[in-house]
Design an enzyme around this catalytic site. Structure first.
Site, PDB file in Angstrom:
ATOM      1  CB  CYS A  23      -0.743  -0.211   1.140  1.00  0.00           C
ATOM      2  SG  CYS A  23      -2.530  -1.045   1.130  1.00  0.00           S
ATOM      3  CB  ALA A  24       3.700   2.757   0.156  1.00  0.00           C
TER       4      ALA A  24
END
Length: 457
Positions: free
Chosen positions: A380-381
Site C-alpha cells: 500500500c505504498a
C-alpha cells in the site's frame, strides 16, 4: 489451513531477555514437507500480535463492559471512566499539550481521513510520494502538492522547504509525513520537517503507525501539530486508532460523522427542519457507540510499552535488525530496498527482492516450507516501491501479488518486520530459510491461484 494452538506460555518469553510476552508464541502450523513448526510471525508492520498484558487487561474488563457516556448504571459509569481514562493515558504516552485533543478512531487511515475532512477552506496539503496510501490519498478535497522521493533526510527537508516557499504564505497549509517507512523502516527527520513547516506558516501531521510501536513519540518534542496511529500495530489489535493534536481545526469543522454522541442538543424548528448544536470536545468526532475494548487495549499497550522502557526495546530491536541485515547481506542475490542508504537509522521493517524469484513465490515458500509469515507486494505504498525497484512510479500495481507464475519476474517485493515480541529463533530461522531457498530452490511445487502463489496440491 488448519493450525493448532494452546494457552499462551509467558514463561517461554521470559527466556528471551527484553522480549515482551505476546499471544501466538506457541501456535504451530503445518508444513507442506510434513510435520509442524512454531509459527514465526514476521509481519508486524501489517498487524502486530497482541501483548499478553493487553489481552489480560481486556479479559479482566470484559465482564464489566457497558455503554459509555449516557448510561446511569454502574457498568456504564465504570466503562465511561475507563474510556476517558484511556484518553488521558494516550495523551501522556504522546506527550500531548494541555489543550490538545485525543480522538479515538478506527485506524491511522480513519484518523487521517478525519483530519482531511476538517481542513479549512482552501487549505493546501504537501505530501511525499513515499507515503503509505493512508497518508497519500485522503486529501481529495484539498489542493495537494505531491513531492518526489528524497534520497537523504536532508534532501527531504530541502524539498519541503522549496515547495512551501512557493505557496501562498497567507493561506492554510498542512504537511503530512511518516515517522518510519512501512516499506524500508527508515526513520524520517520529523523534527526538522516540522521546523520547516512552521517556518513557512504550515502545520504538520505525523503518521506514526510504524513509529509508535518502536520508538517514543512526543508531540511537544517533535513539535508536530497532530499524530495519527493504529492500535493493531501497537500490539492492541482490536480495530481502534488515534488522532491527537490541536483542537482548533477540529472544533471549527462539521463533525466527521453526524450522529449520537457528537451532538449536544438537537431540536426541531418551526419550519420542520432540525437545529443541531455539536460538542466542542473530542466527542464531536466520535459519533456512535465507540469501540471501548479497542480504546482500552490501546491504553493498555501504551502503559506496557512505557513500563518496559523504550531504551531497552529499541536496543533489542536494533540487535534483531543487525541479525537480519547481516544475514541478507551474506546472500548476493538479495537486494535490500532503501531510500536513505545502509547507514540510515530504521525500525524493524526491511523489504527486499531476490534475483531470479517472483516475490510471491518466495513468500509462499517461506510460509509453506518454514512456517514463516512475511508480506509480499507493494505494501500500500505503490509509488515508493515502484521508485525503489527502479520502475515507473506512475505505473499501476496491486497491493497483493501480481498475476505472475513462480519463477517469473514481478514488480513487487518481500517485507520482513518484527518488534517487541520477536524471539531470536524467528529471525534466525528466517535468515536460514532465505539462504537455503536461494541456494537450493524450493522443495515444493507452487501455482498461482486468485493472484497469489500457493503450494500445488
Amino acid at each position: 489451513m488448519s493450525v493448532s494452538t494452546a494457552a499462551a506460555d509467558q514463561s517461554l518469553c521470559s527466556e528471551i531477555p527484553g522480549a515482551l510476552p505476546v499471544l501466538g508464541r506457541d501456535v504451530t502450523v503445518p508444513l507442506v514437507t510434513g510435520g509442524e513448526v512454531t509459527y514465526a510471525a514476521l509481519d508486524y508492520a501489517a498487524s502486530a500480535p497482541a501483548l499478553q498484558r493487553v489481552w489480560d487487561d481486556v479479559a479482566a474488563y470484559a465482564p464489566y463492559y457497558g455503554s459509555v457516556h449516557r448510561g446511569a448504571g454502574y457498568l456504564s459509569q465504570l466503562s465511561t471512566d475507563l474510556f476517558e481514562n484511556s484518553r488521558v493515558t494516550v495523551a501522556e504516552f504522546l506527550g500531548c499539550r494541555a489543550d490538545d485533543q485525543v480522538i479515538f478512531t478506527r485506524s491511522t487511515t480513519d484518523s487521517l481521513n478525519l483530519l482531511a475532512a476538517v481542513l479549512p477552506a482552501d487549505c493546501e496539503v504537501f505530501v511525499f510520494e513515499t507515503e503509505h496510501h493512508a497518508s497519500l490519498l485522503p486529501w481529495r478535497d484539498a489542493r495537494v502538492t505531491y513531492l518526489n522521493a528524497p534520497r537523504t533526510p536532508g534532501e527531504a527537508v530541502q524539498t519541503l522547504e522549496s515547495a512551501l516557499a512557493d505557496r501562498d504564505p497567507y493561506g492554510p497549509a498542512l504537511v503530512c509525513v511518516t515517522g518510519a517507512s512501512n516499506v524500508t523502516g527508515e526513520l524520517w527527520p520529523v523534527r526538522e520537517l516540522a521546523a520547516a513547516a512552521h517556518a513557512h506558516g504550515a502545520r504538520i501531521v505525523l503518521d506514526a503507525a510504524q513509529l509508535a510501536p518502536h520508538h517514543p513519540v512526543d508531540i511537544q518534542d517533535l513539535d508536530v501539530d497532530w499524530v495519527a496511529f493504529s492500535g493493531h500495530k501497537l500490539y492492541a489489535p482490536f480495530g481502534s486508532g488515534v488522532l491527537a493534536g490541536r483542537a482548533d481545526w477540529l472544533q471549527a469543522s462539521e463533525p466527521y460523522l453526524a450522529g449520537g454522541g457528537a451532538s449536544r442538543k438537537v431540536a426541531r424548528r418551526a419550519d420542520g427542519g432540525v437545529d443541531v448544536e455539536w460538542h466542542d470536545s473530542a466527542a464531536r468526532h466520535e459519533a456512535g457507540s465507540p469501540n471501548v475494548i479497542g480504546v482500552y487495549s490501546i491504553a493498555s499497550a501504551c502503559k506496557a510499552l512505557t513500563e518496559a522502557g523504550f531504551d531497552s526495546l529499541v536496543a533489542r530491536e536494533q540487535y534483531l535488525i543487525g541479525k537480519v541485515r547481516d544475514g541478507l547481506a551474506a546472500v548476493p542475490e538479495v537486494k535490500v530496498l532503501s531510500l536513505f542508504g545502509d547507514d540510515a537509522p530504521r525500525v524493524g521493517v526491511i523489504s527486499f527482492v531476490v534475483d531470479g524469484w517472483n516475490s510471491s513465490h518466495f513468500a509462499a515458500a517461506l510460509s509453506a516450507e518454514y512456517g514463516i509469515g512475511v508480506r509480499d507486494g507493494l505494501f500500500c505504498a505503490h509509488p515508493l516501491v515502484r521508485t525503489l525497484l527502479g520502475s515507473d512510479p506512475q505505473s499501476q500495481g496491486e497491493c497483493g501479488a501480481p498475476e505472475a507464475a513462480p519463477g517469473e519476474k514481478s514488480l513487487n517485493a518481500i517485507r520482513v518486520s518484527f518488534g517487541a515480541g520477536t524471539p531470536d529463533e524467528h529471525v534466525e530461522r528466517f535468515v536460514r530459510a532465505v539462504t537455503e531457498l536461494v541456494r537450493d530452490g524450493a522443495r515444493w511445487n507452487y501455482r498461482t491461484e486468485d493472484g497469489r502463489c500457493v503450494p500445488a496440491v
